[in-house]
Design a protein around this motif. Structure first.
Motif, PDB file in Angstrom:
ATOM      1  N   ALA A 166       0.844  -1.204   0.000  1.00 31.75           N
ATOM      2  CA  ALA A 166       0.000   0.000   0.000  1.00 31.75           C
ATOM      3  C   ALA A 166       0.878   1.252   0.000  1.00 31.75           C
ATOM      4  CB  ALA A 166      -0.926  -0.007   1.202  1.00 31.75           C
ATOM      5  N   SER A 167       1.142   1.781  -1.186  1.00 30.75           N
ATOM      6  CA  SER A 167       1.989   2.972  -1.325  1.00 30.75           C
ATOM      7  C   SER A 167       1.222   4.225  -0.908  1.00 30.75           C
ATOM      8  CB  SER A 167       2.435   3.120  -2.771  1.00 30.75           C
ATOM      9  OG  SER A 167       1.301   3.379  -3.596  1.00 30.75           O
ATOM     10  N   GLU A 168       1.978   5.296  -0.756  1.00 26.81           N
ATOM     11  CA  GLU A 168       1.358   6.585  -0.405  1.00 26.81           C
ATOM     12  C   GLU A 168       0.380   7.018  -1.500  1.00 26.81           C
ATOM     13  OE1 GLU A 168       2.738  11.175   0.517  1.00 26.81           O
ATOM     14  OE2 GLU A 168       4.187   9.554   0.804  1.00 26.81           O
ATOM     15  N   LYS A 169       0.764   6.777  -2.757  1.00 26.97           N
ATOM     16  CA  LYS A 169      -0.107   7.138  -3.889  1.00 26.97           C
ATOM     17  C   LYS A 169      -1.418   6.362  -3.834  1.00 26.97           C
ATOM     18  CE  LYS A 169      -0.492   7.049  -8.918  1.00 26.97           C
ATOM     19  NZ  LYS A 169       0.086   6.585 -10.203  1.00 26.97           N
ATOM     20  N   LEU A 170      -1.339   5.060  -3.545  1.00 26.56           N
ATOM     21  CA  LEU A 170      -2.544   4.240  -3.471  1.00 26.56           C
ATOM     22  C   LEU A 170      -3.450   4.692  -2.329  1.00 26.56           C
ATOM     23  CD1 LEU A 170      -4.327   1.846  -4.188  1.00 26.56           C
ATOM     24  CD2 LEU A 170      -2.758   0.352  -2.957  1.00 26.56           C
ATOM     25  N   LYS A 218      -8.335   9.580 -22.255  1.00 25.76           N
ATOM     26  CA  LYS A 218      -7.585  10.845 -22.281  1.00 25.76           C
ATOM     27  C   LYS A 218      -7.768  11.553 -23.617  1.00 25.76           C
ATOM     28  CE  LYS A 218      -4.123   9.349 -18.917  1.00 25.76           C
ATOM     29  NZ  LYS A 218      -2.759   8.806 -18.723  1.00 25.76           N
ATOM     30  N   GLU A 219      -7.816  10.760 -24.688  1.00 24.63           N
ATOM     31  CA  GLU A 219      -8.032  11.340 -26.018  1.00 24.63           C
ATOM     32  C   GLU A 219      -9.401  12.022 -26.099  1.00 24.63           C
ATOM     33  OE1 GLU A 219      -8.026   9.653 -30.562  1.00 24.63           O
ATOM     34  OE2 GLU A 219      -6.652   8.709 -29.128  1.00 24.63           O
ATOM     35  N   LYS A 220     -10.363  11.474 -25.362  1.00 20.04           N
ATOM     36  CA  LYS A 220     -11.713  12.065 -25.324  1.00 20.04           C
ATOM     37  C   LYS A 220     -11.752  13.331 -24.457  1.00 20.04           C
ATOM     38  CE  LYS A 220     -16.302  12.086 -25.725  1.00 20.04           C
ATOM     39  NZ  LYS A 220     -17.265  11.156 -25.151  1.00 20.04           N
ATOM     40  N   GLY A 221     -10.692  13.561 -23.677  1.00 20.74           N
ATOM     41  CA  GLY A 221     -10.649  14.746 -22.832  1.00 20.74           C
ATOM     42  C   GLY A 221     -10.928  14.473 -21.372  1.00 20.74           C
ATOM     43  N   ALA A 222     -11.038  13.197 -21.015  1.00 20.12           N
ATOM     44  CA  ALA A 222     -11.245  12.831 -19.608  1.00 20.12           C
ATOM     45  C   ALA A 222      -9.904  12.799 -18.885  1.00 20.12           C
ATOM     46  CB  ALA A 222     -11.932  11.478 -19.510  1.00 20.12           C
ATOM     47  N   ILE A 223      -9.954  12.835 -17.571  1.00 18.10           N
ATOM     48  CA  ILE A 223      -8.760  12.677 -16.732  1.00 18.10           C
ATOM     49  C   ILE A 223      -8.791  11.236 -16.222  1.00 18.10           C
ATOM     50  CG2 ILE A 223      -7.576  13.450 -14.648  1.00 18.10           C
ATOM     51  CD1 ILE A 223      -9.228  16.135 -15.090  1.00 18.10           C
ATOM     52  N   ALA A 224      -7.933  10.400 -16.770  1.00 21.36           N
ATOM     53  CA  ALA A 224      -7.931   8.967 -16.436  1.00 21.36           C
ATOM     54  C   ALA A 224      -6.709   8.638 -15.590  1.00 21.36           C
ATOM     55  CB  ALA A 224      -7.943   8.132 -17.705  1.00 21.36           C
ATOM     56  N   ASP A 225      -6.936   8.220 -14.362  1.00 21.47           N
ATOM     57  CA  ASP A 225      -5.849   7.847 -13.447  1.00 21.47           C
ATOM     58  C   ASP A 225      -5.784   6.331 -13.312  1.00 21.47           C
ATOM     59  OD1 ASP A 225      -5.300  10.507 -12.983  1.00 21.47           O
ATOM     60  OD2 ASP A 225      -6.480  10.618 -11.140  1.00 21.47           O
ATOM     61  N   GLU A 226      -4.649   5.749 -13.678  1.00 13.27           N
ATOM     62  CA  GLU A 226      -4.437   4.321 -13.474  1.00 13.27           C
ATOM     63  C   GLU A 226      -3.682   4.117 -12.163  1.00 13.27           C
ATOM     64  OE1 GLU A 226      -4.007   2.161 -17.661  1.00 13.27           O
ATOM     65  OE2 GLU A 226      -2.396   3.581 -17.291  1.00 13.27           O
ATOM     66  N   ILE A 227      -4.072   3.086 -11.434  1.00  9.73           N
ATOM     67  CA  ILE A 227      -3.361   2.758 -10.187  1.00  9.73           C
ATOM     68  C   ILE A 227      -3.136   1.248 -10.153  1.00  9.73           C
ATOM     69  CG2 ILE A 227      -5.522   2.647  -8.854  1.00  9.73           C
ATOM     70  CD1 ILE A 227      -2.472   4.131  -7.276  1.00  9.73           C
ATOM     71  N   ILE A 228      -1.876   0.834 -10.034  1.00 11.88           N
ATOM     72  CA  ILE A 228      -1.559  -0.603  -9.990  1.00 11.88           C
ATOM     73  C   ILE A 228      -1.833  -1.118  -8.582  1.00 11.88           C
ATOM     74  CG2 ILE A 228       0.289  -2.310 -10.132  1.00 11.88           C
ATOM     75  CD1 ILE A 228       1.485  -0.603 -12.383  1.00 11.88           C
ATOM     76  N   ILE A 229      -2.713  -2.133  -8.497  1.00 10.74           N
ATOM     77  CA  ILE A 229      -3.078  -2.661  -7.176  1.00 10.74           C
ATOM     78  C   ILE A 229      -2.663  -4.117  -6.980  1.00 10.74           C
ATOM     79  CG2 ILE A 229      -4.989  -1.036  -6.842  1.00 10.74           C
ATOM     80  CD1 ILE A 229      -6.916  -3.325  -7.597  1.00 10.74           C
ATOM     81  N   TYR A 230      -2.284  -4.808  -8.067  1.00  7.75           N
ATOM     82  CA  TYR A 230      -1.804  -6.188  -7.887  1.00  7.75           C
ATOM     83  C   TYR A 230      -0.745  -6.533  -8.924  1.00  7.75           C
ATOM     84  CZ  TYR A 230      -4.994  -7.577 -11.704  1.00  7.75           C
ATOM     85  OH  TYR A 230      -5.644  -7.689 -12.909  1.00  7.75           O
ATOM     86  N   GLU A 231       0.040  -7.547  -8.588  1.00 15.04           N
ATOM     87  CA  GLU A 231       1.082  -8.050  -9.482  1.00 15.04           C
ATOM     88  C   GLU A 231       0.709  -9.459  -9.942  1.00 15.04           C
ATOM     89  OE1 GLU A 231       4.847  -5.778  -7.359  1.00 15.04           O
ATOM     90  OE2 GLU A 231       4.271  -7.794  -6.683  1.00 15.04           O
ATOM     91  N   THR A 232       1.066  -9.756 -11.165  1.00 16.49           N
ATOM     92  CA  THR A 232       0.767 -11.055 -11.773  1.00 16.49           C
ATOM     93  C   THR A 232       2.042 -11.887 -11.841  1.00 16.49           C
ATOM     94  OG1 THR A 232      -0.910  -9.981 -13.142  1.00 16.49           O
ATOM     95  CG2 THR A 232      -0.177 -12.151 -13.831  1.00 16.49           C
ATOM     96  N   PHE A 233       1.940 -13.174 -11.498  1.00 17.31           N
ATOM     97  CA  PHE A 233       3.129 -14.034 -11.581  1.00 17.31           C
ATOM     98  C   PHE A 233       2.717 -15.469 -11.887  1.00 17.31           C
ATOM     99  CE2 PHE A 233       1.670 -14.156  -7.228  1.00 17.31           C
ATOM    100  CZ  PHE A 233       1.874 -15.464  -6.812  1.00 17.31           C
ATOM    101  N   MET A 234       3.701 -16.271 -12.264  1.00 14.00           N
ATOM    102  CA  MET A 234       3.490 -17.696 -12.556  1.00 14.00           C
ATOM    103  C   MET A 234       3.733 -18.498 -11.282  1.00 14.00           C
ATOM    104  SD  MET A 234       3.093 -20.242 -14.770  1.00 14.00           S
ATOM    105  CE  MET A 234       3.358 -22.011 -14.679  1.00 14.00           C
ATOM    106  N   PRO A 235       2.740 -19.271 -10.821  1.00 15.13           N
ATOM    107  CA  PRO A 235       2.939 -20.067  -9.596  1.00 15.13           C
ATOM    108  C   PRO A 235       4.007 -21.152  -9.797  1.00 15.13           C
ATOM    109  CG  PRO A 235       0.606 -19.954 -10.227  1.00 15.13           C
ATOM    110  CD  PRO A 235       1.399 -19.438 -11.383  1.00 15.13           C
TER     111      PRO A 235
END
Length: 258
Positions: free
Chosen positions: A48-52, A151-168
């Motif tokens: 849980a980062s400060e940004k999140l 964003k191209e449409k003029g919206a403000i789109a914020d992406e936030i990474i909340i999980y990581e993907t890996f191979m078990p």
């Protein structure tokens, strides 16, 4: 419904982890196949980062939040404080994602007819106004196609990474053994990541020739493109991008003598 026994006692690789494999395996078994669970993908929440934490504290400043999968929903809610309401309108990709949210008591405001990012964008953009703020929780390997279009449409789109993907790790040995013995008849892929993880093991162990007898099925066009890029011949892909429809497309392929 898939016709009974349509999978003809063939072994079907289920690429999902235990938490998400049960309904997939049951569907295979009900329709005459033998499910073999070999998770090719697993997820873990990020720290849980400060940004999140700041983003979660400011949910009320967004007009929309977009969930692209069950995993995104479940992980996002794991970060929320008990009783914290989602104030933005909710858009999702996929009926299952909608059901998970509704089971949590949320109202879903937008579901596209087509369950891929490209279809979602085409249908969702008319609902978006210039300057609206949109939050997109995502995994570390997810594309930025949706945010770029917004964003191209003029919206403000914020992406936030909340999980990581890996191979078990525990899947590697089982997959190598079953491919070496040619014990898998149908290979199903539910995302580009499952294909990348699968092919990495195939190539590391020089098992490509062991795939020649397999029926390859992909849940949608993005996964199909990835499979073909990695040198796989795709035999089945549904028009509607769900697990049930993917299995129907496999049954149709088998039925016409594929």
């Amino acid at each position: 419904m898939i016709p009974a026994h349509s999978l003809q006692n063939k072994t079907v690789m289920i690429p999902r982890g235990k938490a998400h494999a049960k309904s997939f395996s049951e569907l295979v078994a009900r329709n005459g196949g033998i499910p073999v669970e070999i998770p090719l993908i697993a997820f873990q929440p990020v720290a849980a980062s400060e940004k999140l934490l700041k983003t979660l504290a400011n949910l009320h400043t967004y007009d929309w939040i977009i969930f692209t999968s069950n995993v995104t929903v479940e992980t996002f809610y794991s970060f929320l404080k008990k009783g914290q309401a989602l104030l933005p309108k909710i858009a999702v990709i996929g009926e299952k994602t909608k059901e998970v949210l509704e089971d949590m008591g949320e109202t879903v405001d937008f579901v596209p007819d087509e369950y891929v990012a490209e279809g979602f964008v085409d249908e969702f953009l008319p609902h978006v106004n210039h300057g609206e703020r949109i939050l997109i929780p995502k995994g570390n390997l997810a594309r930025d196609y949706i945010s770029a279009a917004l964003k191209e449409k003029g919206a403000i789109a914020d992406e936030i990474i909340i999980y990581e993907t890996f191979m078990p790790d525990e899947s590697r040995g089982k997959l190598v053994k079953m491919l070496s013995e040619e014990s898998l008849d149908i290979l199903t892929f539910t995302s580009p990541s499952t294909i990348d993880h699968f092919m990495k093991i195939v190539e590391e162990n020089q098992l490509r020739d062991k795939l020649e007898h397999c029926i390859v099925a992909c849940i949608g066009p993005v996964s199909k493109r990835k499979a073909e890029q990695r040198g796989l011949k795709v035999h089945a892909m549904p028009e509607k991008y769900t697990v049930e429809d993917m299995l129907k497309s496999v049954a149709n392929f088998i039925n016409i003598g594929g």
